[in-house]
Design a protein around this motif. Structure first.
Motif, short mmCIF file in Angstrom:
data_model
loop_
_atom_site.label_atom_id
_atom_site.label_comp_id
_atom_site.label_asym_id
_atom_site.label_seq_id
_atom_site.Cartn_x
_atom_site.Cartn_y
_atom_site.Cartn_z
N GLN A 153 31.46 38.74 43.11
CA GLN A 153 32.25 39.49 44.07
C GLN A 153 33.62 38.80 44.10
O GLN A 153 33.75 37.69 44.58
CB GLN A 153 31.60 39.50 45.45
CG GLN A 153 30.27 40.24 45.48
CD GLN A 153 30.38 41.68 45.00
OE1 GLN A 153 31.26 42.43 45.41
NE2 GLN A 153 29.48 42.07 44.10
N TRP A 154 34.62 39.48 43.55
CA TRP A 154 35.91 38.83 43.28
C TRP A 154 36.92 38.94 44.42
O TRP A 154 37.82 38.10 44.53
CB TRP A 154 36.52 39.43 42.02
CG TRP A 154 35.63 39.49 40.83
CD1 TRP A 154 34.99 40.60 40.34
CD2 TRP A 154 35.25 38.41 39.97
NE1 TRP A 154 34.24 40.28 39.23
CE2 TRP A 154 34.38 38.94 38.98
CE3 TRP A 154 35.55 37.04 39.93
CZ2 TRP A 154 33.82 38.15 37.97
CZ3 TRP A 154 35.00 36.26 38.93
CH2 TRP A 154 34.14 36.82 37.97
N GLY A 187 31.35 43.66 39.59
CA GLY A 187 31.52 43.20 40.96
C GLY A 187 32.78 43.76 41.60
O GLY A 187 33.69 44.24 40.92
N GLU A 188 32.82 43.71 42.93
CA GLU A 188 33.96 44.24 43.67
C GLU A 188 35.21 43.41 43.39
O GLU A 188 35.18 42.19 43.40
CB GLU A 188 33.66 44.23 45.16
CG GLU A 188 34.80 44.78 46.02
CD GLU A 188 34.50 44.66 47.50
OE1 GLU A 188 35.43 44.42 48.28
OE2 GLU A 188 33.32 44.80 47.87
N GLU A 193 40.14 48.48 39.49
CA GLU A 193 39.31 49.58 39.96
C GLU A 193 38.08 49.71 39.06
O GLU A 193 38.11 49.35 37.88
CB GLU A 193 40.10 50.88 39.95
CG GLU A 193 41.24 50.92 40.97
CD GLU A 193 41.91 52.28 41.01
OE1 GLU A 193 41.38 53.23 40.39
OE2 GLU A 193 42.95 52.40 41.68
N ALA A 194 37.00 50.24 39.64
CA ALA A 194 35.77 50.41 38.88
C ALA A 194 35.99 51.37 37.71
O ALA A 194 36.77 52.33 37.79
CB ALA A 194 34.67 50.93 39.79
N LEU A 209 33.51 47.22 35.38
CA LEU A 209 32.51 48.20 35.80
C LEU A 209 32.48 48.39 37.32
O LEU A 209 32.02 49.42 37.80
CB LEU A 209 31.12 47.78 35.32
CG LEU A 209 30.94 47.62 33.81
CD1 LEU A 209 29.49 47.26 33.50
CD2 LEU A 209 31.34 48.88 33.07
N GLY A 210 32.94 47.38 38.08
CA GLY A 210 32.84 47.46 39.53
C GLY A 210 31.45 47.09 39.99
O GLY A 210 30.67 46.45 39.28
N ASN A 211 31.12 47.48 41.21
CA ASN A 211 29.79 47.18 41.77
C ASN A 211 28.74 48.06 41.13
O ASN A 211 28.86 49.29 41.11
CB ASN A 211 29.79 47.43 43.28
CG ASN A 211 30.17 46.19 44.06
OD1 ASN A 211 29.92 45.07 43.62
ND2 ASN A 211 30.78 46.37 45.22
N ILE A 212 27.70 47.46 40.62
CA ILE A 212 26.57 48.21 40.10
C ILE A 212 25.30 47.57 40.65
O ILE A 212 25.29 46.39 41.02
CB ILE A 212 26.53 48.24 38.56
CG1 ILE A 212 26.42 46.82 37.97
CG2 ILE A 212 27.77 48.93 38.02
CD1 ILE A 212 26.31 46.82 36.46
#
Length: 340
Positions: A153-154, A187-188, A193-194, A209-212
């Motif tokens: 989580q960044w 991760g966020e 952006e995802a 990829l963002g949050n998965i």
């Protein structure tokens, strides 16, 4: 054995809760009774995750610690709940030698009760990548010579050093001069952006990829040549545990607890440790980490790669971790009975 988990949300995706879910699942598979919170007078162990303000009578409490807040500002205020639990517990599990040394230095050692270090574990899996029908990942594997994966989580967490992971891959591609590299980040993030792609050069592309969902993070791992986790003074990151479980070698800092995961019971090294100035375990602003130094030796190791064997990663299997927990619970129960 009847084990109550305290201060846990099994549905949460945060690190401590995800590890607790895996541990509870394994306990049940071993035939133990699990409850979320103290619901039974016959409970054998009250397992507290991080902190609690409920200490039952006649039931030994084992505290499983994450790290502590070790910035100088508001040190005791931020750690008040942890400190109180630490002093009330009948047994303490640290998740790394790094955390044990840091916590005992600033809280004082609990020499009057059993304590131990048990690192995190996960479900060990090795995916057959040929049977995963994900066209975009197959394209990445075909388009790039090296695939790096980073996960955290960044947002507002500069000590995770995403910028250093990016710089490492960028400098590696410039040093190598041949290989085309992709860094897959999960991760966020407040910077990316995802489902976006950032091209730094003809030879280096980042895909965020963002949050998965946690269960899906295993999929990019099985395409990876390296997992890169350059966080400063991290404790025992589940993302690195998961990567090792998927037989992916890890790149990490020499400072903190992550490096401890890179050595199995045979003392076999499972990745690349980048040396930094030794940390003195004093309170510090870890959110302002130093810049790392990358060398040709590091890049040469990355180019040659590591081929982790299945037998090398048993130390991160939650089955083996859970056995250590049960052994420690039995030790705590004996000591607790003796003190009564």
């Amino acid at each position: 054995m009847k084990i109550a988990f305290t201060n846990v949300d099994f549905k949460s995706f945060t690190g401590p809760n995800q590890f607790s879910f895996k541990l509870a699942t394994q306990f049940e598979a071993m035939g133990h009774d699990i409850s979320n919170g103290l619901t039974d007078e016959d409970t054998d162990i009250n397992l507290v995750i991080i902190e609690s303000f409920n200490f039952p009578e006649n039931v030994p409490t084992v505290l499983r610690l994450d790290g502590i807040w070790f910035k100088p500002d508001d040190f005791m205020t931020k750690n008040a709940g942890i400190f109180a639990t630490y002093n009330e517990a009948d047994g303490i599990i640290f998740q790394s030698e790094f955390d044990k040394k840091m916590i005992e230095k600033h809280f004082g050692a609990r020499d009057d009760i059993p304590t131990c270090v048990i690192r995190n574990g996960t479900f060990v899996k090795k995916f057959d990548t040929e049977n995963i029908d994900l066209e975009w990942l197959n394209n990445i594997r075909n388009d790039f010579n090296k695939i790096f994966v980073a996960s955290s989580q960044w947002t507002n967490r500069s000590h995770k050093r995403l910028h250093e992971a990016i710089r490492f891959v960028d400098e590696y591609t410039k040093w190598d001069g041949y290989e085309r590299c992709c860094l897959i980040t999960m991760g966020e993030s407040d910077k990316f952006e995802a489902l976006t792609e950032t091209k730094y050069s003809d030879k280096f592309t980042q895909i965020h990829l963002g949050n998965i969902p946690p269960a899906q993070t295993y999929v990019p791992y099985c395409y990876a040549d390296w997992f890169i986790h350059l966080a400063y003074l991290d404790h025992c990151p589940n993302v690195a545990v998961d990567a090792i479980a998927c037989q992916v070698p890890v790149i990490c800092s020499s400072e903190g607890g992550t490096r401890e995961l890179l050595f199995n019971s045979d003392k076999r090294k499972l990745g690349l440790i980048i040396n930094e100035e030794p940390f003195d375990f004093e309170l510090t602003d870890y959110t302002n980490p130093p810049k790392m130094t990358f060398t040709e030796e590091h890049f040469s190791i990355v180019r040659n790669g590591y081929d982790l064997q299945k037998d090398w990663v048993k130390h991160v299997h939650v089955k083996n971790v859970a056995k250590k927990y049960i052994d420690f619970f039995n030790e705590v129960k004996i000591a607790y009975k003796y003190r009564q």
